[in-house]
Design an enzyme around this catalytic site. Sequence first.
Site, PDB file in Angstrom:
ATOM      1  N   GLU A   1       0.829  -1.217   0.000  1.00  0.00           N
ATOM      2  CA  GLU A   1       0.000   0.000   0.000  1.00  0.00           C
ATOM      3  C   GLU A   1       0.864   1.267   0.000  1.00  0.00           C
ATOM      4  O   GLU A   1       0.597   2.213   0.745  1.00  0.00           O
ATOM      5  CB  GLU A   1      -0.953   0.000   1.211  1.00  0.00           C
ATOM      6  CG  GLU A   1      -1.830  -1.239   1.327  1.00  0.00           C
ATOM      7  CD  GLU A   1      -3.042  -1.238   0.405  1.00  0.00           C
ATOM      8  OE1 GLU A   1      -3.160  -0.319  -0.447  1.00  0.00           O
ATOM      9  OE2 GLU A   1      -3.846  -2.176   0.522  1.00  0.00           O
TER      10      GLU A   1
ATOM     11  N   CYS B   1     -18.288  -5.854 -17.106  1.00  0.00           N
ATOM     12  CA  CYS B   1     -18.300  -6.533 -18.413  1.00  0.00           C
ATOM     13  C   CYS B   1     -17.385  -7.752 -18.504  1.00  0.00           C
ATOM     14  O   CYS B   1     -17.400  -8.450 -19.519  1.00  0.00           O
ATOM     15  CB  CYS B   1     -17.971  -5.532 -19.520  1.00  0.00           C
ATOM     16  SG  CYS B   1     -16.218  -5.111 -19.606  1.00  0.00           S
TER      17      CYS B   1
END
Length: 195
Positions: A89, A148
Amino acid sequence: MFVHQRQGSLEVICGPMFSGKSEELIRRIKRAIIAKQKVQAFKPALDDRYDLSAIASHSEQKHGAIPVKDMVELARLLDPEAEVVALDEVQFMDEGLIAIIEDLANRGVRVIAGGLDQDSNGEPFGIMPLLLAKAEYVTKLQAICMVCGAQAGRTQRLVHTGGQVLVGAAEAYEARCRHCHEVPHAMGRRLLEGD
Ligand code: ADP
Ligand code: ZN
C-alpha cells in the site's frame, strides 16, 4: 548466457484493487524466505482493513508486516541486516519513502513495493508515479471488470464521499475496465440527468 547482476533494486507491483498485488507481494516474500533471505515487511498504519500487522490479500493470504505511521518511523524500524524489504500500500506512504528506497537499493537491498497506481478517479496515486519511474522492474497487474468481464485497470468507488483516501472494505470499491469506469462528477451528472 551468464549475465552479471549486482544486488540492490526496486521492484514495483501495481494495478487496481483486486488485481492480486498483495498476493504477488506475498508470493515474492515467501520465495525470499525459502531462499533463506532476511525479509522485513511494512505497511502504512492507516491501512487497517483486514489486519493491523499483516499484508493481507482479498483471497485471505497473509504475511506479517510492521505498521508504520510515517517514514521516520519506518527508517527507525529498518533492520540493517534485512536483505529484502517489502512494502504494501505504498500509495499511502509519503515522499520520504523515495530517499529510503534509494538508500536501501544502493546498499544492495532488494526492495519490493506494492500499491495502487491510480486512485478511483483514474489519476496517479500519491508517490506511485515517482516509484514507477525509479524502479528497475515494474509489474502492472489487471483485475476483472465487475461490469463486463474484461481486464480491469481501474478501481471504481461505489460510495459517494470526498477525498482521495477512503480506506474501505471491498464493498466500497470494485474493479472496472476503462470503458465501464466512471469518475464521480460524471456519475453525479448522470444521476442529475436521470439517466
Ligand atoms: P490487491 O492487493 O491488488 O487488491 P489481492 O491480492 O488482495 O489484490 O486480491 C486478489 C484476489 O481477489 C484474486 O485472486 C481473487 O481471488 C479476488 N478477486 C475479487 N474480485 C476480483 C476481481 N474483480 N478481479 C480479480 N480478482 C478478484
Ligand atoms: Zn468493463
